[in-house]
Design a protein around this motif. Sequence first.
Motif, PDB file in Angstrom:
ATOM      1  N   ARG A 129     -19.922  79.779  62.998  1.00  0.00           N
ATOM      2  CA  ARG A 129     -20.982  79.694  62.036  1.00  0.00           C
ATOM      3  C   ARG A 129     -21.702  80.994  61.759  1.00  0.00           C
ATOM      4  O   ARG A 129     -21.868  81.215  60.501  1.00  0.00           O
ATOM      5  CB  ARG A 129     -22.196  78.840  62.810  1.00  0.00           C
ATOM      6  N   GLU A 130     -21.703  81.956  62.919  1.00  0.00           N
ATOM      7  CA  GLU A 130     -22.341  83.330  62.469  1.00  0.00           C
ATOM      8  C   GLU A 130     -21.334  84.231  61.792  1.00  0.00           C
ATOM      9  O   GLU A 130     -21.622  84.871  60.802  1.00  0.00           O
ATOM     10  CB  GLU A 130     -22.590  84.014  63.809  1.00  0.00           C
ATOM     11  N   LEU A 131     -19.924  83.763  61.894  1.00  0.00           N
ATOM     12  CA  LEU A 131     -19.165  84.483  61.128  1.00  0.00           C
ATOM     13  C   LEU A 131     -18.984  84.219  59.594  1.00  0.00           C
ATOM     14  O   LEU A 131     -18.839  84.988  58.954  1.00  0.00           O
ATOM     15  CB  LEU A 131     -17.486  84.370  61.504  1.00  0.00           C
ATOM     16  N   GLY A 132     -19.158  82.801  59.424  1.00  0.00           N
ATOM     17  CA  GLY A 132     -19.344  82.509  57.934  1.00  0.00           C
ATOM     18  C   GLY A 132     -20.721  83.165  57.536  1.00  0.00           C
ATOM     19  O   GLY A 132     -20.532  83.599  56.107  1.00  0.00           O
ATOM     20  N   ALA A 133     -21.838  83.399  58.065  1.00  0.00           N
ATOM     21  CA  ALA A 133     -22.822  84.035  57.668  1.00  0.00           C
ATOM     22  C   ALA A 133     -22.524  85.449  57.402  1.00  0.00           C
ATOM     23  O   ALA A 133     -22.937  85.950  56.273  1.00  0.00           O
ATOM     24  CB  ALA A 133     -24.040  83.978  58.533  1.00  0.00           C
ATOM     25  N   VAL A 134     -21.906  86.000  58.227  1.00  0.00           N
ATOM     26  CA  VAL A 134     -21.618  87.467  58.216  1.00  0.00           C
ATOM     27  C   VAL A 134     -20.618  87.622  56.693  1.00  0.00           C
ATOM     28  O   VAL A 134     -20.979  88.728  55.916  1.00  0.00           O
ATOM     29  CB  VAL A 134     -21.094  88.014  59.101  1.00  0.00           C
ATOM     30  N   ARG A 135     -19.783  86.787  56.628  1.00  0.00           N
ATOM     31  CA  ARG A 135     -18.992  86.915  55.562  1.00  0.00           C
ATOM     32  C   ARG A 135     -19.606  86.578  54.020  1.00  0.00           C
ATOM     33  O   ARG A 135     -19.402  87.521  53.102  1.00  0.00           O
ATOM     34  CB  ARG A 135     -17.773  85.857  55.661  1.00  0.00           C
ATOM     35  N   ARG A 136     -20.697  85.864  54.050  1.00  0.00           N
ATOM     36  CA  ARG A 136     -21.539  85.653  52.875  1.00  0.00           C
ATOM     37  C   ARG A 136     -22.185  86.956  52.672  1.00  0.00           C
ATOM     38  O   ARG A 136     -22.424  87.198  51.385  1.00  0.00           O
ATOM     39  CB  ARG A 136     -22.227  84.509  53.139  1.00  0.00           C
ATOM     40  N   GLU A 137     -22.702  87.615  53.869  1.00  0.00           N
ATOM     41  CA  GLU A 137     -23.595  88.797  53.677  1.00  0.00           C
ATOM     42  C   GLU A 137     -22.654  89.899  53.077  1.00  0.00           C
ATOM     43  O   GLU A 137     -22.974  90.546  51.984  1.00  0.00           O
ATOM     44  CB  GLU A 137     -24.220  89.177  54.821  1.00  0.00           C
ATOM     45  N   LEU A 138     -21.227  90.052  53.389  1.00  0.00           N
ATOM     46  CA  LEU A 138     -20.533  91.112  52.768  1.00  0.00           C
ATOM     47  C   LEU A 138     -19.990  90.677  51.351  1.00  0.00           C
ATOM     48  O   LEU A 138     -19.938  91.572  50.711  1.00  0.00           O
ATOM     49  CB  LEU A 138     -19.367  90.957  53.671  1.00  0.00           C
ATOM     50  N   ASP A 139     -19.909  89.452  51.031  1.00  0.00           N
ATOM     51  CA  ASP A 139     -19.974  89.001  49.652  1.00  0.00           C
ATOM     52  C   ASP A 139     -21.142  89.531  48.763  1.00  0.00           C
ATOM     53  O   ASP A 139     -20.886  90.184  47.653  1.00  0.00           O
ATOM     54  CB  ASP A 139     -19.522  87.743  49.397  1.00  0.00           C
ATOM     55  N   ARG A 140     -22.364  89.365  49.342  1.00  0.00           N
ATOM     56  CA  ARG A 140     -23.398  89.912  48.402  1.00  0.00           C
ATOM     57  C   ARG A 140     -23.435  91.297  48.508  1.00  0.00           C
ATOM     58  O   ARG A 140     -23.830  91.691  47.266  1.00  0.00           O
ATOM     59  CB  ARG A 140     -24.638  89.223  49.196  1.00  0.00           C
ATOM     60  N   LEU A 141     -23.061  91.998  49.493  1.00  0.00           N
ATOM     61  CA  LEU A 141     -23.046  93.448  49.330  1.00  0.00           C
ATOM     62  C   LEU A 141     -22.052  93.796  48.358  1.00  0.00           C
ATOM     63  O   LEU A 141     -22.289  94.620  47.394  1.00  0.00           O
ATOM     64  CB  LEU A 141     -22.825  93.924  50.585  1.00  0.00           C
ATOM     65  N   GLU A 142     -20.967  93.361  48.382  1.00  0.00           N
ATOM     66  CA  GLU A 142     -19.827  93.351  47.326  1.00  0.00           C
ATOM     67  C   GLU A 142     -20.388  93.441  46.063  1.00  0.00           C
ATOM     68  O   GLU A 142     -19.875  94.110  45.163  1.00  0.00           O
ATOM     69  CB  GLU A 142     -18.527  92.657  47.731  1.00  0.00           C
ATOM     70  N   ARG A 143     -21.119  92.108  45.565  1.00  0.00           N
ATOM     71  CA  ARG A 143     -21.641  92.000  44.323  1.00  0.00           C
ATOM     72  C   ARG A 143     -22.529  92.948  43.865  1.00  0.00           C
ATOM     73  O   ARG A 143     -22.753  93.464  42.705  1.00  0.00           O
ATOM     74  CB  ARG A 143     -22.143  90.452  44.165  1.00  0.00           C
ATOM     75  N   ARG A 144     -23.467  93.485  44.863  1.00  0.00           N
ATOM     76  CA  ARG A 144     -24.486  94.396  44.814  1.00  0.00           C
ATOM     77  C   ARG A 144     -23.912  95.611  44.296  1.00  0.00           C
ATOM     78  O   ARG A 144     -24.412  96.455  43.518  1.00  0.00           O
ATOM     79  CB  ARG A 144     -25.375  94.532  45.955  1.00  0.00           C
ATOM     80  N   GLU A 145     -22.826  96.013  45.038  1.00  0.00           N
ATOM     81  CA  GLU A 145     -22.243  97.275  44.729  1.00  0.00           C
ATOM     82  C   GLU A 145     -21.506  97.442  43.310  1.00  0.00           C
ATOM     83  O   GLU A 145     -21.563  98.420  42.552  1.00  0.00           O
ATOM     84  CB  GLU A 145     -21.138  97.734  45.810  1.00  0.00           C
ATOM     85  N   GLU A 146     -20.845  96.138  43.097  1.00  0.00           N
ATOM     86  CA  GLU A 146     -20.423  95.943  41.469  1.00  0.00           C
ATOM     87  C   GLU A 146     -21.214  96.218  40.644  1.00  0.00           C
ATOM     88  O   GLU A 146     -20.921  97.112  39.734  1.00  0.00           O
ATOM     89  CB  GLU A 146     -19.691  94.875  41.747  1.00  0.00           C
ATOM     90  N   ASN A 147     -22.540  95.456  40.657  1.00  0.00           N
ATOM     91  CA  ASN A 147     -23.551  95.884  39.681  1.00  0.00           C
ATOM     92  C   ASN A 147     -23.939  97.199  39.654  1.00  0.00           C
ATOM     93  O   ASN A 147     -24.152  97.733  38.593  1.00  0.00           O
ATOM     94  CB  ASN A 147     -24.755  94.738  40.072  1.00  0.00           C
ATOM     95  N   LEU A 148     -24.016  98.128  40.839  1.00  0.00           N
ATOM     96  CA  LEU A 148     -24.476  99.267  40.840  1.00  0.00           C
ATOM     97  C   LEU A 148     -23.534 100.195  40.295  1.00  0.00           C
ATOM     98  O   LEU A 148     -24.056 100.991  39.483  1.00  0.00           O
ATOM     99  CB  LEU A 148     -24.679  99.719  42.419  1.00  0.00           C
ATOM    100  N   VAL A 149     -22.054  99.908  40.476  1.00  0.00           N
ATOM    101  CA  VAL A 149     -21.141 100.884  39.948  1.00  0.00           C
ATOM    102  C   VAL A 149     -21.201 100.497  38.310  1.00  0.00           C
ATOM    103  O   VAL A 149     -21.050 101.412  37.340  1.00  0.00           O
ATOM    104  CB  VAL A 149     -19.909 100.345  40.403  1.00  0.00           C
ATOM    105  N   ARG A 150     -21.515  99.326  37.814  1.00  0.00           N
ATOM    106  CA  ARG A 150     -21.386  98.937  36.444  1.00  0.00           C
ATOM    107  C   ARG A 150     -22.750  99.508  35.656  1.00  0.00           C
ATOM    108  O   ARG A 150     -22.398 100.126  34.623  1.00  0.00           O
ATOM    109  CB  ARG A 150     -21.688  97.530  36.174  1.00  0.00           C
ATOM    110  N   MET A 151     -23.862  99.498  36.339  1.00  0.00           N
ATOM    111  CA  MET A 151     -25.231 100.289  35.790  1.00  0.00           C
ATOM    112  C   MET A 151     -25.009 101.711  35.948  1.00  0.00           C
ATOM    113  O   MET A 151     -25.143 102.236  34.924  1.00  0.00           O
ATOM    114  CB  MET A 151     -26.204  99.799  36.652  1.00  0.00           C
ATOM    115  N   ARG A 152     -24.210 102.302  36.993  1.00  0.00           N
ATOM    116  CA  ARG A 152     -23.826 103.753  36.563  1.00  0.00           C
ATOM    117  C   ARG A 152     -22.984 104.144  35.810  1.00  0.00           C
ATOM    118  O   ARG A 152     -23.375 105.421  34.844  1.00  0.00           O
ATOM    119  CB  ARG A 152     -23.379 104.307  38.024  1.00  0.00           C
ATOM    120  N   SER A 153     -22.065 103.395  35.553  1.00  0.00           N
ATOM    121  CA  SER A 153     -21.067 103.664  34.479  1.00  0.00           C
ATOM    122  C   SER A 153     -21.640 103.757  33.047  1.00  0.00           C
ATOM    123  O   SER A 153     -21.367 104.264  32.132  1.00  0.00           O
ATOM    124  CB  SER A 153     -19.955 102.735  34.496  1.00  0.00           C
TER     125      SER A 153
END
Length: 509
Positions: A364-388
Amino acid sequence: MSIPRFVELIRVSSAGQAERDTPEDQRRALERLARTRPGRLVERIDHGAAGLSGAANLAHRPDLQRLAALSRARAFDELRVRHLDRLTRHDDPRERFAIYGMVADAGAIIVDAGGHVVDPSTEIGEVDYFLQTWASARERRKIIERTVEARRRLSAEGRPMTTIPFARRFDFELGEWSTDAGELATYRRIFREVIAGTSLHQLAAALNGAGLSAPKGGPWEASSLRRMIRNPSAVGQMTSYGHPIACPPVVDEVTQRRALAALARGRTRSGPPAKHRALLRKIATCALCGSTMHVVATGRLLYYRCAKAKGRPGTLATCSAGTHHPVAKVDAAFLASLRAAVEDPDRLLRQASRSAAGTSQAERELGAVRRELDRLERREENLVRMRSQGEVRDEMWGRQSAEIARLRGGAEERRAGLEATIDGAAQLRERAQDARAAVEAIRRRLARASWPEWRRLVETAWPRQEGTWVRIHPSGRIETHGGAIRLAGKPRSGTSATPQIPLDLLAAR
């Protein structure tokens, strides 16, 4: 007016550009410049014509090192390039102005293919050089950001933007996986032979002798075989820019775990065949210092003795456990308790069951950590898009990138720990199943089971790895922990050791 001496510099960023005749385009542009701006060619520096990054440091730019030598000799009056970005795209202005200093030291100027002149002896020349090279470095950063963003997007769509695993192929036009039959057979052979007990060095020699191709060419090596066995892609799992991607599996997870267990056993029980028969050879360790208990012969008798205890005259002892434990008595006591465990096979899986019960929370904890990594991935993608798109300032970009990297590092560390916990429990269950199979084979012929069969059972039940051990104390007490077989109670009457070496087998806690 004297005819100027000039040096031409040609550079491309990759071999791919070289194949597209970009160097030839630069040569033609500089030849046209030579017709409109007469001079004497001193040297054409084309060390980078086969592919040399403009972002590399001077220490890794042989073309600029040659330019520095010509500068020290004051051998040219003009440095000619198709465009200033052929000189450098480095992010660090100190690297960019080192080239500017070379030209200034030579008393020369920079001329591009369009005839534009940058004169280091003037203030406007310094400003002009800075602005042009800064723009080139900035454009390079944008190219990298766009490239990374595109690769992340394609990875999210299931297209691997990383090295394709051995024996697999990926058609980027169709988006489909396939396998190479010959390489797949070789990969599966590696697993079979490792599980059968073949050492990695022996296996590498056999593959080389058969003339089979290694993943990156060259000879097979034990280290590359070990990586292939451990690689998640062997069971159809890989990662590309943080996104999980399924690929054709080579073996199932059970086979991979069995191969990993075989590797773990091989690391601690390698070497020439044993001269003396001892049930706990290279399995038992010293309870004081953790060193392996060696088997030593004194006359006709065999003893277990700590490897770091003083032995021959003149040797230095680093462990105070100098007791000799008779192999015959230790093995008899251990074998007596092992027989008791064999007669109660249901005991074998109890420890594995308890470990499995504790993995649900970790999952269960591993599932939560993977969801957190997915959120960070989307956050980084948005940041790269806004930077470009120019919506994020450099300062904000730096802070946000650093925070995402920090959060991702913590999450990755937690994920690795949880995955290790879950995998460890799975391996324990697998070991218990292997031990049960070995026990069932012995039970059918308990009265006449051979010594090698008991030895294989001990190796299977107590592999030398973290959390699993068989320890011998200076008093002679034997302690087991983490094995697939739980031993409890004292040896039967008549098999216990002498009063000087009391023996007891404790239940794993």
